[in-house]
Design an enzyme around this catalytic site. Structure first.
Site, PDB file in Angstrom:
ATOM      1  N   CYS A  92       0.806  -1.224   0.000  1.00 29.70           N
ATOM      2  CA  CYS A  92       0.000   0.000   0.000  1.00 29.70           C
ATOM      3  C   CYS A  92       0.840   1.277   0.000  1.00 29.70           C
ATOM      4  CB  CYS A  92      -0.963  -0.016   1.183  1.00 29.70           C
ATOM      5  SG  CYS A  92      -2.167  -1.336   1.030  1.00 29.70           S
TER       6      CYS A  92
ATOM      7  N   HIS B 152      -3.393   7.183   2.161  1.00 30.17           N
ATOM      8  CA  HIS B 152      -3.763   5.868   1.630  1.00 30.17           C
ATOM      9  C   HIS B 152      -5.134   5.496   2.184  1.00 30.17           C
ATOM     10  CE1 HIS B 152      -3.870   1.769   0.519  1.00 30.17           C
ATOM     11  NE2 HIS B 152      -3.757   1.328   1.751  1.00 30.17           N
TER      12      HIS B 152
ATOM     13  N   ASN C 217     -10.090  -0.216  -0.916  1.00 29.77           N
ATOM     14  CA  ASN C 217      -8.629  -0.106  -0.859  1.00 29.77           C
ATOM     15  C   ASN C 217      -8.051  -0.651  -2.165  1.00 29.77           C
ATOM     16  OD1 ASN C 217      -5.900  -0.308  -0.365  1.00 29.77           O
ATOM     17  ND2 ASN C 217      -6.106  -1.306   1.627  1.00 29.77           N
TER      18      ASN C 217
HETATM   19  O1  UT7 Z   1      -3.880  -1.159   3.465  1.00 27.94           O
HETATM   20  C1  UT7 Z   1      -2.895  -1.876   4.130  1.00 27.94           C
HETATM   21  C2  UT7 Z   1      -3.010  -1.793   5.579  1.00 27.94           C
HETATM   22  N1  UT7 Z   1      -4.245  -2.361   6.028  1.00 27.94           N
HETATM   23  C3  UT7 Z   1      -4.947  -1.744   6.931  1.00 27.94           C
HETATM   24  O2  UT7 Z   1      -4.596  -0.672   7.350  1.00 27.94           O
HETATM   25  C4  UT7 Z   1      -6.179  -2.441   7.442  1.00 27.94           C
HETATM   26  C5  UT7 Z   1      -6.223  -2.341   8.930  1.00 27.94           C
HETATM   27  N2  UT7 Z   1      -7.340  -3.058   9.553  1.00 27.94           N
HETATM   28  C6  UT7 Z   1      -8.604  -2.666   9.419  1.00 27.94           C
HETATM   29  O3  UT7 Z   1      -8.943  -1.782   8.667  1.00 27.94           O
HETATM   30  C7  UT7 Z   1      -9.615  -3.324  10.345  1.00 27.94           C
HETATM   31  O4  UT7 Z   1      -8.931  -4.064  11.329  1.00 27.94           O
HETATM   32  C8  UT7 Z   1     -10.628  -4.252   9.635  1.00 27.94           C
HETATM   33  C9  UT7 Z   1     -11.605  -3.429   8.814  1.00 27.94           C
HETATM   34  C10 UT7 Z   1      -9.905  -5.242   8.754  1.00 27.94           C
HETATM   35  C11 UT7 Z   1     -11.448  -5.007  10.676  1.00 27.94           C
HETATM   36  O5  UT7 Z   1     -12.114  -4.093  11.545  1.00 27.94           O
HETATM   37  P1  UT7 Z   1     -12.002  -4.230  13.141  1.00 27.94           P
HETATM   38  O6  UT7 Z   1     -12.845  -3.187  13.701  1.00 27.94           O
HETATM   39  O7  UT7 Z   1     -10.542  -4.243  13.473  1.00 27.94           O
HETATM   40  O8  UT7 Z   1     -12.667  -5.629  13.381  1.00 27.94           O
HETATM   41  P2  UT7 Z   1     -12.046  -6.907  14.099  1.00 27.94           P
HETATM   42  O9  UT7 Z   1     -11.077  -7.601  13.219  1.00 27.94           O
HETATM   43  O10 UT7 Z   1     -11.633  -6.529  15.473  1.00 27.94           O
HETATM   44  O11 UT7 Z   1     -13.346  -7.830  14.208  1.00 27.94           O
HETATM   45  C12 UT7 Z   1     -14.479  -7.466  15.027  1.00 27.94           C
HETATM   46  C13 UT7 Z   1     -15.573  -8.483  14.819  1.00 27.94           C
HETATM   47  C14 UT7 Z   1     -15.076  -9.920  14.931  1.00 27.94           C
HETATM   48  O12 UT7 Z   1     -16.068 -10.685  15.579  1.00 27.94           O
HETATM   49  P3  UT7 Z   1     -15.920 -11.050  17.143  1.00 27.94           P
HETATM   50  O13 UT7 Z   1     -14.635 -11.810  17.268  1.00 27.94           O
HETATM   51  O14 UT7 Z   1     -15.882  -9.723  17.856  1.00 27.94           O
HETATM   52  O15 UT7 Z   1     -17.152 -11.853  17.393  1.00 27.94           O
HETATM   53  C15 UT7 Z   1     -14.955 -10.369  13.494  1.00 27.94           C
HETATM   54  O16 UT7 Z   1     -15.094 -11.751  13.347  1.00 27.94           O
HETATM   55  O17 UT7 Z   1     -16.120  -8.353  13.509  1.00 27.94           O
HETATM   56  C16 UT7 Z   1     -16.109  -9.622  12.855  1.00 27.94           C
HETATM   57  N3  UT7 Z   1     -15.933  -9.397  11.434  1.00 27.94           N
HETATM   58  C17 UT7 Z   1     -16.975  -9.153  10.606  1.00 27.94           C
HETATM   59  N4  UT7 Z   1     -18.292  -9.056  10.823  1.00 27.94           N
HETATM   60  C18 UT7 Z   1     -19.085  -8.753   9.773  1.00 27.94           C
HETATM   61  C19 UT7 Z   1     -14.798  -9.387  10.716  1.00 27.94           C
HETATM   62  N5  UT7 Z   1     -15.071  -9.127   9.431  1.00 27.94           N
HETATM   63  C20 UT7 Z   1     -16.403  -8.974   9.336  1.00 27.94           C
HETATM   64  C21 UT7 Z   1     -17.282  -8.692   8.276  1.00 27.94           C
HETATM   65  N6  UT7 Z   1     -18.590  -8.584   8.533  1.00 27.94           N
HETATM   66  N7  UT7 Z   1     -16.838  -8.491   7.011  1.00 27.94           N
END
Ligand code: UT7
Length: 333
Positions: A120, A259, A289
């Protein structure tokens, strides 16, 4: 007595773009994996992305379209290009480089070029690299392209990643300018955390086999929550670093061009810098992204509003980890 040497900055003199027509909406994804429009919007800011669906087209196609548009807008023929740098993690193939295919597609008969892999952060790395050819006087016209077909490496059964990424390309032309252009750039790498965001299979460590494909190693893999924590601090830190070392304050900044990985990361970076939302370029809602393409696509969308002399801070964070920030002044109205 000889005259004082004139500064030779690498200025962006044109921007081109390419976005595939096919849209993948949050509603479409609701039918593919267990997710919801509401979750995706609130956690990421994304509403839809573009997907390259033609089987016979790949990253070089989008890169070529973006580059051709940048040349046309500037009224330059392809043979005016000296160097082509393509930032991508989704090259058409491991080799020849995508830059070679772009050179051939454009018929840029005087150009040489290469691909640059920094995930990225690819566009900012490529911008700094391309700028050095201009600054040193080794080139007069450089094409810097960020292009990624993320749909080719996304696992559309993995709801944690498939909602994030889209396809697209952006291209800028760099030419010499005595005042406007790239003034400074800070880059970092931290390889220790490379396993938090990667595509493990297909390289020399894990050449493609039935076993690597069965294990989904040819797909992008991300520990989202952990990457988020690094991204949110590192991006704000590196912006502060570039401001401090150039003696700039938030008042000097006209636009932040971040980004586009997550709206929450963008908001946190802007807040740390003390910028208002109308100073921050955002296209994540429409394109998701697009990896190396996010920043040039933002520049394309904001081009009408930009004026010569505007101060821009570009910043990115991505797999590697790689990250950085650049300060430039815009060169044209
Ligand atoms: O571009 C290169 C660099 N990349 C980044 O900068 C990306 C950085 N990360 C992110 O943007 C975020 O971490 C994500 C968007 C990928 C995820 O968001 P989050 O708020 O960090 O969610 P999380 O991974 O902490 O997950 C929270 C909950 C989980 O469920 P439990 O364990 O709390 O029951 C996940 O299983 O959300 C669940 N979850 C989803 N639910 C509905 C994960 N993906 C999804 C989904 N739909 N697509």
């Amino acid at each position: 007595m000889s005259a004082a040497p004139t500064a030779r900055h690498a200025a962006i003199t044109s921007v081109g773009h390419f976005l595939p027509e096919t849209r993948l909406t949050n509603g479409d994804l609701e039918e593919m994996v267990e997710t919801s429009d509401e979750w995706i919007r609130t956690r990421t800011g994304i509403e839809e992305r573009r997907i390259l669906t033609d089987d016979d087209k790949a990253t070089s196609y989008m890169a070529t379209e973006a580059a051709q548009e940048a040349l046309d807008k500037r009224g330059l023929a392809p043979d005016a290009v000296d160097v082509i740098v393509v930032a991508t993690v989704t090259p058409d193939m491991l080799f020849p480089a995508t830059a070679c295919r772009v050179q051939d597609n454009l018929d840029a008969s005087n150009a040489w070029g290469f691909d640059l892999s920094a995930a990225c952060s690819g566009f900012i790395y490529a911008l700094t690299t391309g700028a050095q050819f201009i600054e040193s006087g080794r080139a007069e016209t450089v094409l810097v392209i960020g292009a990624d077909t993320m749909s080719s490496i996304v696992d559309y059964t993995d709801r944690t990643t498939c909602i994030l990424f889209g396809d697209g390309a952006g291209a800028v032309l760099l030419e010499a300018d005595a005042e406007a252009g790239l003034h400074d750039a800070v880059h970092h790498v931290d390889g220790e955390h490379g396993d938090l965001l990667r595509m493990e299979g297909g390289g020399s460590l894990h050449p493609p086999t039935h076993a690597t494909v069965d294990a989904h190693m040819h797909y992008l893999d991300q520990a989202g929550r952990q990457v988020f924590k690094f991204a949110v601090t590192r991006m704000a830190d590196v912006c502060e670093e570039v401001l401090e070392r150039n003696d700039l304050s938030a008042d000097d900044v006209d636009y932040l061009v971040p980004h586009q990985a997550n709206q929450r990361i963008i908001d946190a970076t802007a807040a740390r810098m003390g910028l208002a939302s109308d100073q921050v370029m955002v296209n994540i809602d429409r394109y998701g992204n697009t990896t190396a393409a996010t920043i040039p696509l933002c520049l394309f969308d904001w081009e009408e509003e930009l004026q010569r002399g505007d101060d821009l801070i570009l910043t990115a964070f991505g797999g590697g980890f790689t990250w950085g920030a650049a300060h430039l002044t815009w060169a044209y109205d």
